[in-house]
Design a protein around this motif. Structure first.
Motif, PDB file in Angstrom:
ATOM      1  N   THR A 135       3.497  -1.538   2.578  1.00 53.90           N
ATOM      2  CA  THR A 135       2.592  -2.685   2.451  1.00 53.90           C
ATOM      3  C   THR A 135       1.573  -2.671   3.580  1.00 53.90           C
ATOM      4  OG1 THR A 135       4.387  -3.990   1.481  1.00 53.90           O
ATOM      5  CG2 THR A 135       2.466  -5.186   2.268  1.00 53.90           C
ATOM      6  N   VAL A 136       2.059  -2.482   4.797  1.00 49.97           N
ATOM      7  CA  VAL A 136       1.181  -2.466   5.972  1.00 49.97           C
ATOM      8  C   VAL A 136       0.145  -1.350   5.863  1.00 49.97           C
ATOM      9  CG1 VAL A 136       1.149  -2.074   8.467  1.00 49.97           C
ATOM     10  CG2 VAL A 136       2.948  -3.474   7.457  1.00 49.97           C
ATOM     11  N   ASN A 137       0.522  -0.233   5.266  1.00 45.99           N
ATOM     12  CA  ASN A 137      -0.322   0.955   5.202  1.00 45.99           C
ATOM     13  C   ASN A 137      -1.221   0.976   3.965  1.00 45.99           C
ATOM     14  OD1 ASN A 137      -1.073   3.465   6.411  1.00 45.99           O
ATOM     15  ND2 ASN A 137       0.132   4.557   4.861  1.00 45.99           N
ATOM     16  N   ASP A 138      -1.162  -0.060   3.145  1.00 43.69           N
ATOM     17  CA  ASP A 138      -1.934  -0.096   1.907  1.00 43.69           C
ATOM     18  C   ASP A 138      -3.405  -0.423   2.199  1.00 43.69           C
ATOM     19  OD1 ASP A 138      -3.029  -1.216  -0.702  1.00 43.69           O
ATOM     20  OD2 ASP A 138      -1.007  -0.661  -1.342  1.00 43.69           O
ATOM     21  N   THR A 178      -3.548  -1.783  15.756  1.00 37.76           N
ATOM     22  CA  THR A 178      -3.235  -0.380  16.005  1.00 37.76           C
ATOM     23  C   THR A 178      -2.273  -0.276  17.182  1.00 37.76           C
ATOM     24  OG1 THR A 178      -5.041  -0.084  17.588  1.00 37.76           O
ATOM     25  CG2 THR A 178      -5.546   0.276  15.242  1.00 37.76           C
ATOM     26  N   ASP A 179      -1.702   0.891  17.339  1.00 41.78           N
ATOM     27  CA  ASP A 179      -0.820   1.138  18.488  1.00 41.78           C
ATOM     28  C   ASP A 179      -1.583   0.934  19.793  1.00 41.78           C
ATOM     29  OD1 ASP A 179       1.650   2.171  19.736  1.00 41.78           O
ATOM     30  OD2 ASP A 179       0.419   3.913  20.227  1.00 41.78           O
ATOM     31  N   TRP A 191       4.835  -4.612  13.232  1.00 41.91           N
ATOM     32  CA  TRP A 191       4.238  -3.353  12.812  1.00 41.91           C
ATOM     33  C   TRP A 191       2.904  -3.100  13.515  1.00 41.91           C
ATOM     34  CZ3 TRP A 191       6.794   0.261  10.540  1.00 41.91           C
ATOM     35  CH2 TRP A 191       7.713   0.004   9.513  1.00 41.91           C
ATOM     36  N   SER A 192       2.610  -1.824  13.747  1.00 43.73           N
ATOM     37  CA  SER A 192       1.242  -1.409  14.018  1.00 43.73           C
ATOM     38  C   SER A 192       0.746  -0.659  12.782  1.00 43.73           C
ATOM     39  CB  SER A 192       1.164  -0.488  15.248  1.00 43.73           C
ATOM     40  OG  SER A 192       1.435   0.863  14.910  1.00 43.73           O
ATOM     41  N   SER A 193      -0.534  -0.353  12.759  1.00 46.33           N
ATOM     42  CA  SER A 193      -1.091   0.403  11.632  1.00 46.33           C
ATOM     43  C   SER A 193      -1.166   1.889  11.940  1.00 46.33           C
ATOM     44  CB  SER A 193      -2.494  -0.120  11.300  1.00 46.33           C
ATOM     45  OG  SER A 193      -3.359   0.012  12.422  1.00 46.33           O
ATOM     46  N   SER A 194      -0.586   2.307  13.073  1.00 48.91           N
ATOM     47  CA  SER A 194      -0.705   3.696  13.534  1.00 48.91           C
ATOM     48  C   SER A 194       0.547   4.495  13.225  1.00 48.91           C
ATOM     49  CB  SER A 194      -0.963   3.729  15.041  1.00 48.91           C
ATOM     50  OG  SER A 194      -2.110   2.989  15.377  1.00 48.91           O
ATOM     51  N   GLU A 195       0.370   5.638  12.609  1.00 50.87           N
ATOM     52  CA  GLU A 195       1.496   6.525  12.328  1.00 50.87           C
ATOM     53  C   GLU A 195       1.927   7.248  13.597  1.00 50.87           C
ATOM     54  OE1 GLU A 195       0.475   9.143   9.154  1.00 50.87           O
ATOM     55  OE2 GLU A 195       0.256   7.527   7.676  1.00 50.87           O
ATOM     56  N   SER A 196       3.243   7.346  13.761  1.00 47.19           N
ATOM     57  CA  SER A 196       3.775   8.103  14.893  1.00 47.19           C
ATOM     58  C   SER A 196       4.114   9.531  14.493  1.00 47.19           C
ATOM     59  CB  SER A 196       5.026   7.417  15.455  1.00 47.19           C
ATOM     60  OG  SER A 196       6.018   7.278  14.459  1.00 47.19           O
ATOM     61  N   SER A 197       4.234   9.777  13.193  1.00 45.93           N
ATOM     62  CA  SER A 197       4.456  11.117  12.636  1.00 45.93           C
ATOM     63  C   SER A 197       4.090  11.039  11.162  1.00 45.93           C
ATOM     64  CB  SER A 197       5.923  11.548  12.802  1.00 45.93           C
ATOM     65  OG  SER A 197       6.762  10.812  11.931  1.00 45.93           O
ATOM     66  N   SER A 198       4.315  12.095  10.434  1.00 45.34           N
ATOM     67  CA  SER A 198       4.004  12.085   8.999  1.00 45.34           C
ATOM     68  C   SER A 198       4.950  11.176   8.222  1.00 45.34           C
ATOM     69  CB  SER A 198       4.071  13.505   8.437  1.00 45.34           C
ATOM     70  OG  SER A 198       5.360  14.073   8.658  1.00 45.34           O
ATOM     71  N   PHE A 199       6.038  10.729   8.860  1.00 44.68           N
ATOM     72  CA  PHE A 199       7.016   9.884   8.180  1.00 44.68           C
ATOM     73  C   PHE A 199       7.201   8.520   8.840  1.00 44.68           C
ATOM     74  CE2 PHE A 199       8.342  14.308   7.508  1.00 44.68           C
ATOM     75  CZ  PHE A 199       8.348  14.360   6.114  1.00 44.68           C
ATOM     76  N   ASP A 200       6.665   8.332  10.041  1.00 38.51           N
ATOM     77  CA  ASP A 200       6.975   7.135  10.823  1.00 38.51           C
ATOM     78  C   ASP A 200       5.714   6.443  11.320  1.00 38.51           C
ATOM     79  OD1 ASP A 200       9.835   7.545  10.747  1.00 38.51           O
ATOM     80  OD2 ASP A 200       9.527   9.176  12.186  1.00 38.51           O
ATOM     81  N   ALA A 201       5.888   5.168  11.742  1.00 32.00           N
ATOM     82  CA  ALA A 201       4.783   4.393  12.310  1.00 32.00           C
ATOM     83  C   ALA A 201       5.255   3.699  13.580  1.00 32.00           C
ATOM     84  CB  ALA A 201       4.291   3.360  11.298  1.00 32.00           C
ATOM     85  N   TYR A 215      11.108  -6.987  28.271  1.00 36.13           N
ATOM     86  CA  TYR A 215      10.364  -5.791  27.875  1.00 36.13           C
ATOM     87  C   TYR A 215       9.712  -5.961  26.500  1.00 36.13           C
ATOM     88  CZ  TYR A 215      12.097  -2.645  31.542  1.00 36.13           C
ATOM     89  OH  TYR A 215      12.346  -2.032  32.751  1.00 36.13           O
ATOM     90  N   VAL A 216       8.643  -5.205  26.310  1.00 35.21           N
ATOM     91  CA  VAL A 216       8.101  -4.939  24.971  1.00 35.21           C
ATOM     92  C   VAL A 216       8.392  -3.470  24.684  1.00 35.21           C
ATOM     93  CG1 VAL A 216       6.067  -4.830  23.505  1.00 35.21           C
ATOM     94  CG2 VAL A 216       6.262  -6.634  25.235  1.00 35.21           C
ATOM     95  N   TYR A 217       9.249  -3.222  23.717  1.00 36.24           N
ATOM     96  CA  TYR A 217       9.656  -1.855  23.407  1.00 36.24           C
ATOM     97  C   TYR A 217       8.744  -1.248  22.337  1.00 36.24           C
ATOM     98  CZ  TYR A 217      13.883  -3.012  25.985  1.00 36.24           C
ATOM     99  OH  TYR A 217      14.761  -3.392  26.956  1.00 36.24           O
ATOM    100  N   ARG A 218       8.443   0.020  22.507  1.00 36.54           N
ATOM    101  CA  ARG A 218       7.579   0.755  21.579  1.00 36.54           C
ATOM    102  C   ARG A 218       8.413   1.831  20.889  1.00 36.54           C
ATOM    103  NH1 ARG A 218       4.263   5.588  22.572  1.00 36.54           N
ATOM    104  NH2 ARG A 218       2.434   5.638  21.183  1.00 36.54           N
ATOM    105  N   TYR A 219       8.514   1.712  19.565  1.00 39.80           N
ATOM    106  CA  TYR A 219       9.307   2.664  18.794  1.00 39.80           C
ATOM    107  C   TYR A 219       8.504   3.144  17.587  1.00 39.80           C
ATOM    108  CZ  TYR A 219      13.382   0.750  21.308  1.00 39.80           C
ATOM    109  OH  TYR A 219      14.261   0.339  22.270  1.00 39.80           O
ATOM    110  N   GLY A 220       8.953   4.253  17.006  1.00 39.31           N
ATOM    111  CA  GLY A 220       8.360   4.765  15.783  1.00 39.31           C
ATOM    112  C   GLY A 220       9.397   4.848  14.692  1.00 39.31           C
ATOM    113  N   THR A 221       9.082   4.289  13.519  1.00 35.07           N
ATOM    114  CA  THR A 221       9.996   4.342  12.388  1.00 35.07           C
ATOM    115  C   THR A 221       9.205   4.192  11.106  1.00 35.07           C
ATOM    116  OG1 THR A 221      12.071   3.489  11.464  1.00 35.07           O
ATOM    117  CG2 THR A 221      10.463   1.869  12.211  1.00 35.07           C
ATOM    118  N   GLY A 222       9.853   4.496   9.957  1.00 28.41           N
ATOM    119  CA  GLY A 222       9.185   4.375   8.670  1.00 28.41           C
ATOM    120  C   GLY A 222       9.761   3.287   7.825  1.00 28.41           C
TER     121      GLY A 222
END
Length: 259
Positions: free
Chosen positions: A143-146, A159-160, A231-241, A252-259
Motif C-alpha cells: 500500500t505504501v509503495n503504490d 523517505t528514509d 513506514w518510509s517510502s525508501s527500499e532497503s533492498s529489492s525485498f525490504d523497506a 531511541y528511534v530504531y531504523r530497520y529494513g523489512t518487507g
C-alpha cells in the motif's frame, strides 16, 4: 451448584435475597449488561456518538483535544499538523481506506491471507474499529509503495532520508524517540504507552502512538501499547523497506529494513 444458577422462592412476591447472580439491573439471572458508557442495558452514546457530555474533535475522536483540523484525506478524516525544523508532519496516524485517486484499499484479510499478500491492504488492530479511531489503520508495504498514494493531497510517505533529517534535528537517534513519543502511561491512566514510556516529553509535537503492527508473515497483531512503527517510502533492498520503530522502554528511534 453452578455459580450462574439462581435459587428463588416462587411463593414470595420478591426475590428472597438468595439469588446468586444478579445482572446490572438487579434482575436475578438477567441478561442486562453495562455498555461502553457505563449505562445498564442501553446505549449511553449522545448525539455526537460519545459518552456523557464529550464531543468528537476534528479528527473524529470522542473527547479528543483537537479543535481545528487543517488537512483532510479522501475519506474526509481530519488531521492536524506540526512543523519540526523545516519539515511539516501530520500529527495523527492515517485512517484512510482509499488511495488518493479514490480506489479502495482492500481489507478484511484473515491471518494466513494477510501474510501471503502481494498487493496493497490495510487492517485495524485486532479487527476492532475503536482502535482505528485512536491509532489509525495498519498498512502493508504494498500500500505504501503504490503509485496511487495514500496520504492527503500535498503530503507523502516520508523517505528514509527525511526520517534521518527529523532525528538529527531532534538530537540524534538515541534521544529523538523521547521527544517524539506522546506522554503518559496506561498504568497511570494518562497515556497510551505502557510504563515507563522512557524519556517521553513529546517536545517535538510529533505525538507518536504505540499502534503496534501486523506481522507480514503470519498476520498476527502485536505490540500495541509497547511499540510504534512508521513506514518510509525508501527500499532497503529489492525485498525490504526502511522503517522507524519507537519503544515504550527506550528513548531511541530504531531504523530497520523489512518487507
Amino acid at each position: 451448584m453452578d455459580s450462574g444458577s439462581c435459587n428463588y422462592n416462587s411463593e414470595a412476591e420478591e426475590d428472597d435475597g438468595s439469588c446468586l447472580t444478579n445482572d446490572c439491573a438487579g434482575e436475578c439471572g438477567g441478561l442486562a449488561v453495562v455498555d461502553e458508557c457505563g449505562v445498564c442495558d442501553g446505549s449511553g452514546l449522545n448525539e455526537d456518538g460519545c459518552c456523557g457530555e464529550a464531543t468528537t474533535d476534528c479528527t473524529g475522536l470522542c473527547g479528543g483535544p483537537y479543535s481545528d483540523c487543517s488537512v483532510y484525506d479522501i475519506d474526509g478524516n481530519g488531521y492536524t499538523t506540526v512543523t519540526i525544523g523545516t519539515q511539516e508532519w501530520l500529527v495523527q496516524n492515517l485512517k484512510t481506506t482509499k488511495y488518493k485517486d479514490g480506489s479502495d484499499i482492500p481489507t478484511g484479510y484473515g491471518d494466513p491471507d494477510w501474510g501471503n499478500l502481494s498487493t496493497g491492504a490495510y487492517a485495524v488492530y485486532d479487527d476492532d474499529p475503536a482502535n482505528a479511531e485512536i491509532y489509525g489503520n495498519l498498512y502493508n508495504w504494498h500500500t505504501v509503495n503504490d503509485d496511487r498514494g495514500v496520504c492527503p493531497e500535498g503530503y507523502h510517505i516520508p523517505t528514509d532520508d527525511e526520517y534521518t533529517g527529523l532525528t538529527d534535528y531532534l538530537g540524534g537517534e538515541s534521544i529523538a524517540g523521547g521527544k517524539m513519543k506522546s506522554t503518559g502511561t496506561i498504568e497511570d491512566g494518562d497515556g497510551l504507552w505502557y510504563s515507563p514510556n522512557a524519556e517521553a516529553t513529546n517536545e517535538s509535537g510529533f505525538t507518536a502512538l504505540p499502534a503496534g503492527y501486523r506481522f507480514g508473515n503470519s498476520g498476527y497483531y502485536s505490540s500495541m501499547g509497547n511499540n510504534g512503527y512508521f513506514w518510509s517510502s525508501s527500499e532497503s533492498s529489492s525485498f525490504d523497506a526502511w522503517y522507524r520503530e519507537l519503544h515504550y522502554d527506550y528513548s531511541y528511534v530504531y531504523r530497520y529494513g523489512t518487507g
